[in-house]
Design a protein around this motif. Structure first.
Motif, PDB file in Angstrom:
ATOM      1  N   ASN A 163       0.850  -1.189   0.000  1.00 22.36           N
ATOM      2  CA  ASN A 163       0.000   0.000   0.000  1.00 22.36           C
ATOM      3  C   ASN A 163       0.887   1.241   0.000  1.00 22.36           C
ATOM      4  O   ASN A 163       1.676   1.451   0.917  1.00 22.36           O
ATOM      5  CB  ASN A 163      -0.901  -0.002   1.233  1.00 22.36           C
ATOM      6  CG  ASN A 163      -1.888   1.154   1.215  1.00 22.36           C
ATOM      7  OD1 ASN A 163      -2.003   1.883   0.238  1.00 22.36           O
ATOM      8  ND2 ASN A 163      -2.595   1.322   2.314  1.00 22.36           N
TER       9      ASN A 163
ATOM     10  N   VAL B 171      -0.687   4.373  -1.068  1.00 18.92           N
ATOM     11  CA  VAL B 171      -1.613   5.511  -1.073  1.00 18.92           C
ATOM     12  C   VAL B 171      -1.310   6.381   0.147  1.00 18.92           C
ATOM     13  O   VAL B 171      -1.175   5.887   1.271  1.00 18.92           O
ATOM     14  CB  VAL B 171      -3.084   5.033  -1.075  1.00 18.92           C
ATOM     15  CG1 VAL B 171      -4.039   6.211  -0.892  1.00 18.92           C
ATOM     16  CG2 VAL B 171      -3.394   4.290  -2.363  1.00 18.92           C
TER      17      VAL B 171
ATOM     18  N   GLU C 111       5.565  10.734  -3.547  1.00 17.83           N
ATOM     19  CA  GLU C 111       5.873  10.053  -4.817  1.00 17.83           C
ATOM     20  C   GLU C 111       7.178   9.269  -4.747  1.00 17.83           C
ATOM     21  O   GLU C 111       7.230   8.100  -5.116  1.00 17.83           O
ATOM     22  CB  GLU C 111       5.936  11.078  -5.951  1.00 17.83           C
ATOM     23  CG  GLU C 111       6.266  10.458  -7.293  1.00 17.83           C
ATOM     24  CD  GLU C 111       6.351  11.484  -8.425  1.00 17.83           C
ATOM     25  OE1 GLU C 111       6.747  11.079  -9.530  1.00 17.83           O
ATOM     26  OE2 GLU C 111       6.025  12.670  -8.212  1.00 17.83           O
TER      27      GLU C 111
ATOM     28  N   ALA D  12       6.887   6.221  -2.438  1.00 13.72           N
ATOM     29  CA  ALA D  12       6.022   5.203  -3.055  1.00 13.72           C
ATOM     30  C   ALA D  12       6.792   4.440  -4.136  1.00 13.72           C
ATOM     31  O   ALA D  12       6.723   3.205  -4.206  1.00 13.72           O
ATOM     32  CB  ALA D  12       4.776   5.852  -3.646  1.00 13.72           C
ATOM     33  N   GLN D  13       7.536   5.189  -4.954  1.00 16.58           N
ATOM     34  CA  GLN D  13       8.322   4.520  -6.013  1.00 16.58           C
ATOM     35  C   GLN D  13       9.358   3.588  -5.397  1.00 16.58           C
ATOM     36  O   GLN D  13       9.537   2.464  -5.871  1.00 16.58           O
ATOM     37  CB  GLN D  13       8.976   5.552  -6.927  1.00 16.58           C
ATOM     38  CG  GLN D  13       7.993   6.208  -7.864  1.00 16.58           C
ATOM     39  CD  GLN D  13       8.679   7.046  -8.935  1.00 16.58           C
ATOM     40  OE1 GLN D  13       9.876   6.972  -9.148  1.00 16.58           O
ATOM     41  NE2 GLN D  13       7.883   7.853  -9.632  1.00 16.58           N
TER      42      GLN D  13
ATOM     43  N   VAL E  49       7.294   0.949 -11.847  1.00 16.88           N
ATOM     44  CA  VAL E  49       6.303   1.957 -11.478  1.00 16.88           C
ATOM     45  C   VAL E  49       6.040   2.898 -12.649  1.00 16.88           C
ATOM     46  O   VAL E  49       6.969   3.362 -13.299  1.00 16.88           O
ATOM     47  CB  VAL E  49       6.791   2.787 -10.259  1.00 16.88           C
ATOM     48  CG1 VAL E  49       5.742   3.804  -9.840  1.00 16.88           C
ATOM     49  CG2 VAL E  49       7.151   1.875  -9.092  1.00 16.88           C
TER      50      VAL E  49
ATOM     51  N   VAL F 261       3.761   6.518 -13.404  1.00 21.00           N
ATOM     52  CA  VAL F 261       3.170   7.612 -12.622  1.00 21.00           C
ATOM     53  C   VAL F 261       2.281   8.467 -13.514  1.00 21.00           C
ATOM     54  O   VAL F 261       2.671   8.844 -14.616  1.00 21.00           O
ATOM     55  CB  VAL F 261       4.272   8.501 -11.990  1.00 21.00           C
ATOM     56  CG1 VAL F 261       3.647   9.596 -11.134  1.00 21.00           C
ATOM     57  CG2 VAL F 261       5.246   7.662 -11.172  1.00 21.00           C
TER      58      VAL F 261
ATOM     59  N   VAL G 243       0.443  10.262  -3.075  1.00 22.10           N
ATOM     60  CA  VAL G 243      -0.248   9.295  -3.943  1.00 22.10           C
ATOM     61  C   VAL G 243      -1.737   9.290  -3.610  1.00 22.10           C
ATOM     62  O   VAL G 243      -2.136   9.111  -2.454  1.00 22.10           O
ATOM     63  CB  VAL G 243       0.346   7.873  -3.785  1.00 22.10           C
ATOM     64  CG1 VAL G 243      -0.427   6.858  -4.613  1.00 22.10           C
ATOM     65  CG2 VAL G 243       1.817   7.867  -4.195  1.00 22.10           C
TER      66      VAL G 243
ATOM     67  N   SER H 136      -4.028   7.275  -5.581  1.00 21.63           N
ATOM     68  CA  SER H 136      -4.509   5.903  -5.798  1.00 21.63           C
ATOM     69  C   SER H 136      -3.405   5.079  -6.456  1.00 21.63           C
ATOM     70  O   SER H 136      -2.405   5.621  -6.919  1.00 21.63           O
ATOM     71  CB  SER H 136      -5.765   5.903  -6.679  1.00 21.63           C
ATOM     72  OG  SER H 136      -5.458   6.401  -7.971  1.00 21.63           O
ATOM     73  N   GLN H 137      -3.634   3.774  -6.486  1.00 14.77           N
ATOM     74  CA  GLN H 137      -2.677   2.862  -7.130  1.00 14.77           C
ATOM     75  C   GLN H 137      -3.443   1.734  -7.793  1.00 14.77           C
ATOM     76  O   GLN H 137      -4.546   1.392  -7.390  1.00 14.77           O
ATOM     77  CB  GLN H 137      -1.694   2.300  -6.110  1.00 14.77           C
ATOM     78  CG  GLN H 137      -2.336   1.352  -5.096  1.00 14.77           C
ATOM     79  CD  GLN H 137      -1.345   0.853  -4.077  1.00 14.77           C
ATOM     80  OE1 GLN H 137      -0.897   1.614  -3.230  1.00 14.77           O
ATOM     81  NE2 GLN H 137      -1.001  -0.427  -4.167  1.00 14.77           N
TER      82      GLN H 137
ATOM     83  N   ASN I 230       0.778   1.200 -11.309  1.00 12.14           N
ATOM     84  CA  ASN I 230       0.552   2.600 -11.645  1.00 12.14           C
ATOM     85  C   ASN I 230       0.129   3.352 -10.393  1.00 12.14           C
ATOM     86  O   ASN I 230      -0.739   2.891  -9.649  1.00 12.14           O
ATOM     87  CB  ASN I 230      -0.541   2.712 -12.726  1.00 12.14           C
ATOM     88  CG  ASN I 230      -0.865   4.155 -13.041  1.00 12.14           C
ATOM     89  OD1 ASN I 230      -1.829   4.698 -12.543  1.00 12.14           O
ATOM     90  ND2 ASN I 230      -0.034   4.775 -13.861  1.00 12.14           N
ATOM     91  N   ILE I 231       0.776   4.496 -10.181  1.00 13.82           N
ATOM     92  CA  ILE I 231       0.351   5.355  -9.074  1.00 13.82           C
ATOM     93  C   ILE I 231      -0.114   6.691  -9.657  1.00 13.82           C
ATOM     94  O   ILE I 231       0.398   7.146 -10.681  1.00 13.82           O
ATOM     95  CB  ILE I 231       1.473   5.575  -8.029  1.00 13.82           C
ATOM     96  CG1 ILE I 231       2.723   6.213  -8.652  1.00 13.82           C
ATOM     97  CG2 ILE I 231       1.803   4.273  -7.318  1.00 13.82           C
ATOM     98  CD1 ILE I 231       3.804   6.597  -7.638  1.00 13.82           C
TER      99      ILE I 231
END
Length: 198
Positions: free
Chosen positions: A127, A129, A133, A136-137, A147, A149, A162, A164-165, A180-181
């Motif tokens: 997770n 979200v 950025e 998350a990556q 990933v 974006v 973020v 959503s993903q 995909n984020i």
């Protein structure tokens, strides 16, 4: 034959039979038995080894464990289950590989090892979200994913975080597949122009 005839005896019938214990071309048994006294001209019958019986290894591809065991037993072969292996092309719990290979000749009673598919090599998507950025990556890359974006404005999610993903957190995905984020660019405000006429 030379030995038999040298004793004043005659070669009778010669039967060729499979033997797991006597090498090919050697005598397994004779009749009458060796060492017995026989009249000159008596026929001596022999059973000669053809070696171990050879059978063709069946193709176990995509079979279940029970189907593979049955196919091997039908050919007079023993079986052994190897460690499960991941496969993107063979369904889980079906034979993905075997050793020796299908079509090869082996002695009857030999052991064939089959390997069942453990399915595709998948990992739960973490997770990300609400993360920044970059974070998350890093999280997704470290979990074995690539990933992509996209950016979208949001009045609810702070810029750079973020939104959503896809796939969603907890879903299973193949290692190396893309996640995909969508990252917030912040709220987009519009200035309204008011025209007044006098």
């Amino acid at each position: 034959e030379t030995l038999i005839e040298g004793q004043g005896l005659v070669l009778g019938t010669v039967d060729y039979v499979y033997s797991d214990s006597v090498a090919e071309g050697l005598v397994i048994s004779q009749s009458p038995v060796a060492g017995s006294k026989q009249a000159e001209g008596t026929k001596i019958s022999l059973s000669v080894s053809q070696g171990a019986e050879q059978v063709e290894v069946p193709d176990l591809s995509n079979m279940t464990a029970n189907e593979a065991r049955s196919a091997l037993q039908a050919k007079g072969l023993k079986y052994e289950a190897g460690a499960a292996e991941h496969s993107d092309t063979v369904k889980e719990n079906q034979v993905v590989r075997q050793s020796p290979a299908a079509g090869s000749k082996v002695a009857k009673g030999s052991t064939v090892t089959y390997y069942l598919s453990a399915g595709a090599d998948t990992t739960a998507v973490p997770n990300v979200v609400g993360q920044g950025e970059g974070s998350a990556q890093s999280t997704l890359t470290n979990a074995g994913f690539t990933v992509t974006v996209d950016y979208r404005s949001s009045s609810e999610v702070e810029e750079g975080l973020v939104i959503s993903q896809s796939p969603a957190a907890g879903e299973k995905a193949k290692s190396g597949s893309s996640v995909n984020i969508v990252v917030s660019t912040g709220a987009r405000y519009y200035v309204a122009s008011v025209l007044t006429t006098m």
